[in-house]
Design a protein around this motif. Structure first.
Motif, PDB file in Angstrom:
ATOM      1  N   GLU A  31       0.826  -1.203   0.000  1.00 14.51           N
ATOM      2  CA  GLU A  31       0.000   0.000   0.000  1.00 14.51           C
ATOM      3  C   GLU A  31       0.867   1.262   0.000  1.00 14.51           C
ATOM      4  N   ASP A  32       1.912   1.272   0.815  1.00 16.32           N
ATOM      5  CA  ASP A  32       2.780   2.450   0.892  1.00 16.32           C
ATOM      6  C   ASP A  32       3.425   2.773  -0.457  1.00 16.32           C
ATOM      7  N   LYS A  35       0.790   4.043  -3.084  1.00 15.94           N
ATOM      8  CA  LYS A  35       0.316   5.411  -2.847  1.00 15.94           C
ATOM      9  C   LYS A  35       1.310   6.463  -3.338  1.00 15.94           C
ATOM     10  N   LEU A  36       2.549   6.073  -3.570  1.00 18.09           N
ATOM     11  CA  LEU A  36       3.571   7.018  -4.034  1.00 18.09           C
ATOM     12  C   LEU A  36       3.727   7.049  -5.551  1.00 18.09           C
ATOM     13  N   GLN A  38       3.362   7.904  -9.299  1.00 21.27           N
ATOM     14  CA  GLN A  38       2.930   9.067 -10.072  1.00 21.27           C
ATOM     15  C   GLN A  38       2.589   8.625 -11.493  1.00 21.27           C
ATOM     16  N   LEU A  59      -5.365   3.407  -8.136  1.00 28.64           N
ATOM     17  CA  LEU A  59      -4.509   4.198  -7.249  1.00 28.64           C
ATOM     18  C   LEU A  59      -5.283   5.362  -6.638  1.00 28.64           C
ATOM     19  N   LYS A  60      -6.124   6.005  -7.431  1.00 31.08           N
ATOM     20  CA  LYS A  60      -6.940   7.110  -6.905  1.00 31.08           C
ATOM     21  C   LYS A  60      -7.839   6.603  -5.780  1.00 31.08           C
ATOM     22  N   LEU A  62      -7.379   3.973  -3.921  1.00 34.89           N
ATOM     23  CA  LEU A  62      -6.549   3.555  -2.792  1.00 34.89           C
ATOM     24  C   LEU A  62      -6.133   4.752  -1.944  1.00 34.89           C
ATOM     25  N   SER A  63      -5.884   5.873  -2.583  1.00 34.41           N
ATOM     26  CA  SER A  63      -5.420   7.067  -1.875  1.00 34.41           C
ATOM     27  C   SER A  63      -6.529   7.783  -1.127  1.00 34.41           C
ATOM     28  N   CYS A  64      -7.758   7.472  -1.455  1.00 35.54           N
ATOM     29  CA  CYS A  64      -8.903   8.103  -0.802  1.00 35.54           C
ATOM     30  C   CYS A  64      -9.022   7.571   0.618  1.00 35.54           C
ATOM     31  N   THR A  65      -9.101   8.469   1.604  1.00 32.35           N
ATOM     32  CA  THR A  65      -9.142   8.026   2.995  1.00 32.35           C
ATOM     33  C   THR A  65     -10.554   7.893   3.550  1.00 32.35           C
ATOM     34  N   LYS A  70     -14.722   6.815  -1.106  1.00 34.11           N
ATOM     35  CA  LYS A  70     -14.142   5.736  -1.896  1.00 34.11           C
ATOM     36  C   LYS A  70     -15.243   4.984  -2.641  1.00 34.11           C
TER      37      LYS A  70
END
Length: 84
Positions: A31-32, A35-36, A38, A59-60, A62-65, A70
């Motif tokens: 996940e880390d 999220k990075l 580009q 990815l979008k 996944l980045s949604c908190t 989501k």
């Protein structure tokens, strides 16, 4: 809190085995790391245009908190026939 499940994530987002292999080959199976990523990074992976597009959408999401956001994003990206 449940840990990130890479297999579930790629399955739920329609990523093919060839895409999964490319991600794993580039150590993009956490996940880390995901999220990075580009847009320029995704372009360097050996993915078809369709898989690259699905990957970037995944990815979008996944980045949604916010879990509600989501779900909303997931549904808005799906093409649903409308009755007239």
């Amino acid at each position: 809190m449940m840990g990130f499940n890479f297999k579930k994530w790629y399955s739920e987002n329609g990523l093919k085995q060839s895409t999964v292999e490319a991600l794993e080959k580039n150590d993009l199976d956490s996940e880390d790391a995901l999220k990075l990523v580009q847009v320029d990074d995704a372009a360097t992976l050996d993915l078809t245009l369709g898989q690259r597009t699905l990957f970037m959408e995944a990815l979008k999401l996944l980045s949604c908190t916010d879990p509600d956001k989501k779900l909303e994003q997931k549904h808005s990206s799906e093409s649903t026939p409308t009755s007239q």
